[in-house]
Design a protein around this motif. Structure first.
Motif, PDB file in Angstrom:
ATOM      1  N   GLN A  77       0.878  -1.080   0.097  1.00  0.00           N
ATOM      2  CA  GLN A  77       0.068  -0.152   0.054  1.00  0.00           C
ATOM      3  C   GLN A  77       0.736   1.248   0.079  1.00  0.00           C
ATOM      4  O   GLN A  77       0.596   2.313  -0.639  1.00  0.00           O
ATOM      5  CB  GLN A  77      -1.108  -0.045   1.256  1.00  0.00           C
ATOM      6  CG  GLN A  77      -2.106  -1.148   1.015  1.00  0.00           C
ATOM      7  CD  GLN A  77      -3.141  -1.105   1.939  1.00  0.00           C
ATOM      8  OE1 GLN A  77      -3.042  -0.282   3.133  1.00  0.00           O
ATOM      9  NE2 GLN A  77      -4.155  -1.927   1.503  1.00  0.00           N
TER      10      GLN A  77
ATOM     11  N   ARG B 275       1.923   1.481  -3.586  1.00  0.00           N
ATOM     12  CA  ARG B 275       0.932   2.014  -4.309  1.00  0.00           C
ATOM     13  C   ARG B 275       0.835   3.580  -4.305  1.00  0.00           C
ATOM     14  O   ARG B 275       0.884   4.271  -5.194  1.00  0.00           O
ATOM     15  CB  ARG B 275      -0.180   1.283  -4.304  1.00  0.00           C
ATOM     16  CG  ARG B 275      -1.443   1.828  -5.079  1.00  0.00           C
ATOM     17  CD  ARG B 275      -2.644   1.115  -4.459  1.00  0.00           C
ATOM     18  NE  ARG B 275      -3.153   1.538  -3.243  1.00  0.00           N
ATOM     19  CZ  ARG B 275      -4.296   0.812  -2.756  1.00  0.00           C
ATOM     20  NH1 ARG B 275      -5.139   0.039  -3.517  1.00  0.00           N
ATOM     21  NH2 ARG B 275      -4.582   1.108  -1.443  1.00  0.00           N
TER      22      ARG B 275
ATOM     23  N   LEU C 298       5.233  -2.502 -10.771  1.00  0.00           N
ATOM     24  CA  LEU C 298       4.955  -2.310  -9.263  1.00  0.00           C
ATOM     25  C   LEU C 298       4.329  -3.682  -9.024  1.00  0.00           C
ATOM     26  O   LEU C 298       3.369  -4.263  -9.700  1.00  0.00           O
ATOM     27  CB  LEU C 298       3.532  -1.438  -9.140  1.00  0.00           C
ATOM     28  CG  LEU C 298       3.056  -1.373  -7.858  1.00  0.00           C
ATOM     29  CD1 LEU C 298       3.819  -0.983  -6.634  1.00  0.00           C
ATOM     30  CD2 LEU C 298       1.713  -0.166  -7.930  1.00  0.00           C
TER      31      LEU C 298
ATOM     32  N   LEU D   7       2.515  -5.956  -6.222  1.00  0.00           N
ATOM     33  CA  LEU D   7       1.775  -5.740  -4.846  1.00  0.00           C
ATOM     34  C   LEU D   7       1.821  -7.273  -4.384  1.00  0.00           C
ATOM     35  O   LEU D   7       1.131  -8.196  -5.044  1.00  0.00           O
ATOM     36  CB  LEU D   7       0.248  -5.274  -5.160  1.00  0.00           C
ATOM     37  CG  LEU D   7       0.231  -3.891  -5.644  1.00  0.00           C
ATOM     38  CD1 LEU D   7      -1.122  -3.781  -6.117  1.00  0.00           C
ATOM     39  CD2 LEU D   7       0.745  -2.933  -4.701  1.00  0.00           C
TER      40      LEU D   7
ATOM     41  N   ARG E 286      -7.871   2.614  -3.363  1.00  0.00           N
ATOM     42  CA  ARG E 286      -7.454   3.623  -4.454  1.00  0.00           C
ATOM     43  C   ARG E 286      -6.960   2.670  -5.821  1.00  0.00           C
ATOM     44  O   ARG E 286      -6.291   3.272  -6.451  1.00  0.00           O
ATOM     45  CB  ARG E 286      -5.971   3.972  -3.841  1.00  0.00           C
ATOM     46  CG  ARG E 286      -6.354   4.644  -2.460  1.00  0.00           C
ATOM     47  CD  ARG E 286      -5.178   5.360  -1.994  1.00  0.00           C
ATOM     48  NE  ARG E 286      -4.756   6.788  -2.809  1.00  0.00           N
ATOM     49  CZ  ARG E 286      -3.605   7.391  -2.795  1.00  0.00           C
ATOM     50  NH1 ARG E 286      -2.604   7.153  -1.817  1.00  0.00           N
ATOM     51  NH2 ARG E 286      -3.488   8.446  -3.363  1.00  0.00           N
ATOM     52  N   VAL E 287      -7.684   1.541  -6.181  1.00  0.00           N
ATOM     53  CA  VAL E 287      -7.485   1.068  -7.173  1.00  0.00           C
ATOM     54  C   VAL E 287      -7.639   1.771  -8.364  1.00  0.00           C
ATOM     55  O   VAL E 287      -6.709   1.467  -9.405  1.00  0.00           O
ATOM     56  CB  VAL E 287      -8.091  -0.354  -7.203  1.00  0.00           C
ATOM     57  CG1 VAL E 287      -7.971  -1.262  -8.481  1.00  0.00           C
ATOM     58  CG2 VAL E 287      -7.553  -1.400  -5.958  1.00  0.00           C
TER      59      VAL E 287
ATOM     60  N   LEU F  32      -5.006   4.110  -9.224  1.00  0.00           N
ATOM     61  CA  LEU F  32      -3.871   3.571  -9.904  1.00  0.00           C
ATOM     62  C   LEU F  32      -4.244   3.136 -11.404  1.00  0.00           C
ATOM     63  O   LEU F  32      -3.456   3.575 -12.398  1.00  0.00           O
ATOM     64  CB  LEU F  32      -3.300   2.104  -8.966  1.00  0.00           C
ATOM     65  CG  LEU F  32      -2.142   1.608  -9.284  1.00  0.00           C
ATOM     66  CD1 LEU F  32      -1.042   2.517  -9.265  1.00  0.00           C
ATOM     67  CD2 LEU F  32      -1.946   0.280  -8.741  1.00  0.00           C
TER      68      LEU F  32
ATOM     69  N   VAL G  58       1.359  -3.692 -13.687  1.00  0.00           N
ATOM     70  CA  VAL G  58       1.187  -4.153 -12.192  1.00  0.00           C
ATOM     71  C   VAL G  58       1.319  -5.951 -12.298  1.00  0.00           C
ATOM     72  O   VAL G  58       0.557  -6.746 -12.759  1.00  0.00           O
ATOM     73  CB  VAL G  58       0.139  -3.953 -11.616  1.00  0.00           C
ATOM     74  CG1 VAL G  58      -0.349  -4.144 -10.145  1.00  0.00           C
ATOM     75  CG2 VAL G  58      -0.031  -2.398 -11.624  1.00  0.00           C
TER      76      VAL G  58
ATOM     77  N   LEU H 145      -7.166  -3.923 -12.454  1.00  0.00           N
ATOM     78  CA  LEU H 145      -5.718  -3.479 -12.712  1.00  0.00           C
ATOM     79  C   LEU H 145      -5.239  -3.711 -13.924  1.00  0.00           C
ATOM     80  O   LEU H 145      -4.284  -3.195 -14.424  1.00  0.00           O
ATOM     81  CB  LEU H 145      -4.669  -3.415 -11.710  1.00  0.00           C
ATOM     82  CG  LEU H 145      -5.090  -2.607 -10.401  1.00  0.00           C
ATOM     83  CD1 LEU H 145      -4.079  -3.058  -9.238  1.00  0.00           C
ATOM     84  CD2 LEU H 145      -4.833  -1.199 -10.593  1.00  0.00           C
TER      85      LEU H 145
END
Length: 312
Positions: free
Chosen positions: A120, A123, A136, A138, A217-218, A221, A230, A253
């Motif tokens: 997080q 991100r 990125l 995750l 907050r997807v 992004l 991602v 995403l």
């Protein structure tokens, strides 16, 4: 809490201080052992109560695959000191630290990977400025706040931190450990205890609160132009964010999705070689000499030391 198998760096890594415009950070800096130029550089961010050592078992296989990896203690984590003011650990502050770390590496654009809380924060850094990052990843890091059971654990821990010493909290947590954790060797238990005692309570309070209130907050992004490449990777079970939620986030995403067989919330310590193989495979797709294709939503499994097999 991720439980690394050791706190001793492998031969390919050195413990050092990364000096940045926002302060000094303790890191493990690993590179190919034969002295050849790395294919690229990755910055690795640990999770809540964790440290750079959470990636220690991944460093050697990633170096063998040709990558330089720099695992960092964020401010207030383990060997990176931090102030007693909780405001110093607000998410934007920690995200700006990541931007400074990426710049201080002197490697141009880097691959960014964050585990759990680190995801997080990663991100947030990309949302502040995506330019320093090639990709990125995750890792076991969900779209919003943690599951209700984890929120309750954080609430209890935060309450204890306000009235007890760090050692007192450690002893109370160990009394609640399942039997299998109680069987750890004395040296392993002492390493974990030493790490816990060096964590800054203000950091734990501030980041724990953020984990319990993090907004989704997807869409922010996904709306970046161009969107970052991602990778969403996790174990096949996760008690912090449901795996189905991570699946849905990957779809939102247009991300690559990897499930690591035999792993739970910490594939980096549960199955480090399989996890490293999956991560390296993703980075290879987005190497500086290969822009790759966005929107790779295929789900793969990482097992038996190999990644990239079709799940179906």
């Amino acid at each position: 809490m991720s439980r690394p198998p050791t706190f001793v760096p492998p031969p390919c890594a050195r413990a050092r201080t990364l000096r940045t415009a926002r302060g000094d950070f303790a890191v493990l800096d690993a590179a190919p052992a034969d002295g050849t130029a790395p294919r690229g550089t990755a910055l690795l961010l640990p999770g809540y109560t964790g440290s750079k050592e959470d990636f220690i078992a991944m460093l050697e296989p990633l170096a063998a695959a040709g990558w330089r990896t720099v695992a960092v203690d964020g401010r207030g984590q383990y060997e990176t000191p931090g102030p007693p003011d909780q405001q110093a650990y607000e998410q934007d502050e920690l995200a700006r630290d990541v931007l400074a770390q990426a710049e201080a590496l002197g490697a141009g654009r880097v691959h960014l990977l964050g585990h759990s809380l680190g995801g997080q924060i990663a991100r947030a850094a990309v949302l502040l400025d995506p330019e320093p990052f090639l990709t990125l990843t995750l890792m076991s890091s969900g779209p919003a706040r943690v599951a209700p059971e984890q929120q309750e654990k954080i609430r209890l821990l935060s309450g204890a931190l306000t009235v007890m010493t760090m050692d007192g909290v450690w002893q109370a947590m160990r009394a609640l450990d399942p039997p299998e954790d109680a069987e750890e060797t004395g040296a392993a238990r002492e390493d974990l205890r030493h790490r816990w005692l060096l964590h800054n309570p203000a950091q734990l309070l501030a980041t724990g609160r953020r984990l319990s209130t993090e907004p989704d907050r997807v869409d922010e992004l996904a709306a970046l132009c161009p969107p970052p490449a991602v990778h969403v990777i996790s174990g096949v079970r996760d008690d912090t964010w449901p795996v189905s939620l991570l699946d849905a986030m990957a779809v939102r995403l247009g991300a690559r999705r990897t499930l690591v067989e035999g792993a739970e919330h910490s594939p980096n310590t549960d199955r480090p070689e399989e996890t490293a193989a999956a991560v390296a495979h993703f980075w290879e797709t987005w190497d500086t000499g290969n822009t790759g294709e966005a929107g790779d939503t295929a789900t793969t499994t990482a097992e038996s030391g190999a990644a990239g097999q079709n799940r179906d």
